[in-house]
Design an enzyme around this catalytic site. Structure first.
Site, PDB file in Angstrom:
ATOM      1  N   LEU A  11     -10.626  34.640  38.892  1.00 52.91           N
ATOM      2  CA  LEU A  11     -11.112  35.618  39.868  1.00 52.91           C
ATOM      3  C   LEU A  11     -11.256  37.002  39.243  1.00 52.91           C
ATOM      4  O   LEU A  11     -12.304  37.650  39.346  1.00 52.91           O
ATOM      5  CB  LEU A  11     -10.163  35.646  41.072  1.00 52.91           C
ATOM      6  CG  LEU A  11     -10.475  36.631  42.192  1.00 52.91           C
ATOM      7  CD1 LEU A  11     -10.157  36.006  43.557  1.00 52.91           C
ATOM      8  CD2 LEU A  11      -9.684  37.928  42.030  1.00 52.91           C
ATOM      9  N   GLY A  12     -10.214  37.475  38.564  1.00 55.31           N
ATOM     10  CA  GLY A  12     -10.222  38.823  38.001  1.00 55.31           C
ATOM     11  C   GLY A  12     -11.292  38.989  36.931  1.00 55.31           C
ATOM     12  O   GLY A  12     -11.983  40.011  36.881  1.00 55.31           O
ATOM     13  N   ASN A 102      -4.416  35.140  46.809  1.00 64.10           N
ATOM     14  CA  ASN A 102      -4.350  34.108  47.852  1.00 64.10           C
ATOM     15  C   ASN A 102      -3.161  34.287  48.778  1.00 64.10           C
ATOM     16  O   ASN A 102      -2.147  34.857  48.393  1.00 64.10           O
ATOM     17  CB  ASN A 102      -4.199  32.736  47.195  1.00 64.10           C
ATOM     18  CG  ASN A 102      -5.544  32.134  46.820  1.00 64.10           C
ATOM     19  OD1 ASN A 102      -6.502  32.278  47.562  1.00 64.10           O
ATOM     20  ND2 ASN A 102      -5.594  31.468  45.678  1.00 64.10           N
ATOM     21  N   LYS A 184      -9.314  32.294  55.670  1.00 65.95           N
ATOM     22  CA  LYS A 184      -9.322  31.677  54.345  1.00 65.95           C
ATOM     23  C   LYS A 184      -8.235  30.602  54.246  1.00 65.95           C
ATOM     24  O   LYS A 184      -8.430  29.575  53.594  1.00 65.95           O
ATOM     25  CB  LYS A 184      -9.145  32.724  53.243  1.00 65.95           C
ATOM     26  CG  LYS A 184      -9.310  32.077  51.860  1.00 65.95           C
ATOM     27  CD  LYS A 184      -9.419  33.038  50.718  1.00 65.95           C
ATOM     28  CE  LYS A 184      -9.548  32.278  49.404  1.00 65.95           C
ATOM     29  NZ  LYS A 184      -9.398  33.159  48.241  1.00 65.95           N
ATOM     30  N   ASN A 188      -7.824  27.038  52.593  1.00 66.00           N
ATOM     31  CA  ASN A 188      -6.915  26.984  51.450  1.00 66.00           C
ATOM     32  C   ASN A 188      -5.739  26.038  51.641  1.00 66.00           C
ATOM     33  O   ASN A 188      -5.338  25.356  50.711  1.00 66.00           O
ATOM     34  CB  ASN A 188      -6.359  28.380  51.175  1.00 66.00           C
ATOM     35  CG  ASN A 188      -7.023  29.027  49.982  1.00 66.00           C
ATOM     36  OD1 ASN A 188      -7.671  28.351  49.188  1.00 66.00           O
ATOM     37  ND2 ASN A 188      -6.862  30.324  49.852  1.00 66.00           N
ATOM     38  N   ASN A 192      -6.301  23.252  48.962  1.00 65.87           N
ATOM     39  CA  ASN A 192      -5.413  23.492  47.831  1.00 65.87           C
ATOM     40  C   ASN A 192      -4.238  22.527  47.881  1.00 65.87           C
ATOM     41  O   ASN A 192      -3.885  21.907  46.877  1.00 65.87           O
ATOM     42  CB  ASN A 192      -4.906  24.933  47.838  1.00 65.87           C
ATOM     43  CG  ASN A 192      -5.831  25.861  47.082  1.00 65.87           C
ATOM     44  OD1 ASN A 192      -5.849  25.876  45.863  1.00 65.87           O
ATOM     45  ND2 ASN A 192      -6.636  26.626  47.811  1.00 65.87           N
ATOM     46  N   SER A 256      -7.841  25.859  43.046  1.00 69.41           N
ATOM     47  CA  SER A 256      -7.004  26.447  41.995  1.00 69.41           C
ATOM     48  C   SER A 256      -5.630  25.785  41.897  1.00 69.41           C
ATOM     49  O   SER A 256      -5.096  25.604  40.807  1.00 69.41           O
ATOM     50  CB  SER A 256      -6.839  27.949  42.239  1.00 69.41           C
ATOM     51  OG  SER A 256      -6.194  28.181  43.483  1.00 69.41           O
TER      52      SER A 256
END
Lengths: 302, 302
Positions: A11-12, A102, A184, A188, A192, A256
């Site tokens: 992401l970064g 997150n 989200k 997630n 996830n 992720s």
């Protein structure tokens, strides 16, 4: 805008690269990718078109960066214990801190350390993975919803949204950050959690009726938990079906947490599952399937 | 008593060996262990003392055995489609058929094929594993509760219980076979299911508070499902705690479904989880955690 990227993972690196490409003065705090990026630059493989940044400011120590206008936090939440050490040297009097992490609890932890007035939360709907050192893969999506942790300066957030919009990212501002965070989580928590537990990408889950039903039931539990949090307007149950259809188009995507498990890293169970469970319980909402999923994920790492 | 053992796995070999040792005329239908047992006999490693049966009647084809007084069925439930082929040649007019299989639905399937009056159900609380061919390992427990599928001849069942008691097995007769089956499910569903899913033995599950709590919650769902089935008397919630304490003494025990998964065999998800879920649903009882567990187990074998 002078920007530091703390937590330069999938992401970064992606958003940092977009910001640099659109003309911002971006400084990346790096670990694994330090050598590759400082010598060869950063390569972005994106569904919107690949590009390379040959010259990137990379650092190992935040003190070398000094104070910035904006810290973009993309750390894995289990590294939140390092906030003080990593962000402290970057934070001057007017520094804003944006967390795109997150789960729940990140703004709270940052506010505790740096003051709530400078904390901006963002929810990133992004499909990206790290590749080899010096590479990042953008597989789809990317839109960001920004909101202040404590509403005090809407203009400041609108300005930040404009900075992101200039990079080509679909970025809007919300007055209900909490609602966006929970929206989200509706995606997630089941994806996830189940993909990490079963070690299967999203399309394998959705291909089987019983598992698709389970995903939906988990989504409905999260929606019930969300709607007990005093949101400006409730999340409709139909949002679950929208998310299912949306995910059908993702193909063989690995969230992720699944990749974290595959690569032997810690999983973000606390921020993505346990924190929402605790917020739900505070409002009298039980989420039995979410709790079972959290327990199973904790148990597989024993 | 002339007895045929159909499904000579960890359970069938163990009880068959005890019956032969106590003087019954036992005939084993064998596959994997045929060569080892017919040439070297059957070795029992038991917490009650090891013993060897040097001469054992082993067969590959039930027609070679012919009709018997009792068929003891120890097949894995996913092999129930072979009932007709395997048991048909053994069943004369007065043959009784005892199923000691796991889960629900086995008596029904046998009754359909061979007539309900000759079906006896048994619930075996047995910790045993197969070893090398020609060996069986008895790790603990072993008691049996017998009951008729349709109550018609209590004396016949008492006689069968006496046959088992003579072998040293704690065997009693119940008028509520259904209750005994569900009692066993209170243990079988959480421990078979979770150990197989997580690939961890019972002691690892019980060592962690959240997972121990999950086991108990699953047990309470099964108890609620059981108590909706019109039992002669309900199963108390305290039974869950009794089962937890009982399991604490088992050490590193792997339930059969965990071993099935480890060895790449099919798991008894239909009989142990899906059938109880269906019986619960018929009575308006949802078991969300049991259903989630069933779905996850099905999904890991995709």
């Amino acid at each position: 805008m002078r920007i530091a990227i703390v937590g330069a993972g999938a992401l970064g690196l992606y958003y940092g690269a977009l910001l640099q490409r659109s003309g911002e003065d971006v400084h990346f705090l790096l670990r694994r990718d330090y050598d590759a990026i400082t010598t060869q630059g950063l390569r972005v493989f994106s569904v919107n078109g690949d590009f390379t940044l040959p010259h990137v400011h990379g650092y190992r120590d935040p003190a070398e960066i000094g104070t910035v206008d904006l810290v973009l936090v993309g750390l894995k939440t289990f590294a939140n214990g390092s906030f003080s050490e990593l962000i402290g040297p970057l934070a001057g009097d007017s520094t804003q801190i944006l967390t795109l992490q997150n789960g729940l609890g990140n703004e709270e932890a940052l506010a505790e350390l740096f003051g709530e007035q400078r904390i901006i939360g963002g929810v990133a709907f992004l499909c990206s993975n790290r590749g080899e050192p010096g590479e990042v893969h953008h597989l789809g999506e990317g839109r960001i919803v920004l909101g202040e942790y404590r509403l005090c300066d809407r203009e400041r957030v609108e300005h930040l949204a404009a900075v992101f919009s200039k990079t080509g990212v679909d970025c809007r501002v919300t007055d209900d950050l909490k609602r966006s965070r929970w929206e989200k989580l509706v995606w997630n928590i089941p994806f996830n959690g189940l993909c990490a537990l079963l070690q299967q990408p999203v399309n394998i889950l959705l291909a089987h009726d019983a598992c698709r039903k389970l995903v939906r039931e988990i989504m409905l539990e999260v929606i019930a938990g969300a709607n007990a949090q005093g949101l400006t307007r409730p999340i409709a149950e139909g949002y679950a079906d929208t998310m299912l259809k949306f995910t059908d188009d993702m193909g063989e995507y690995k969230p992720s947490m699944q990749i974290d498990r595959e690569e032997g890293r810690q999983m973000e169970i606390a921020a993505i599952l346990r924190a929402p469970l605790a917020y739900g319980r505070q409002q009298g909402i039980d989420m039995p399937r979410v709790e079972m999923l959290a327990t199973l994920l904790e148990q597989v790492t024993r």
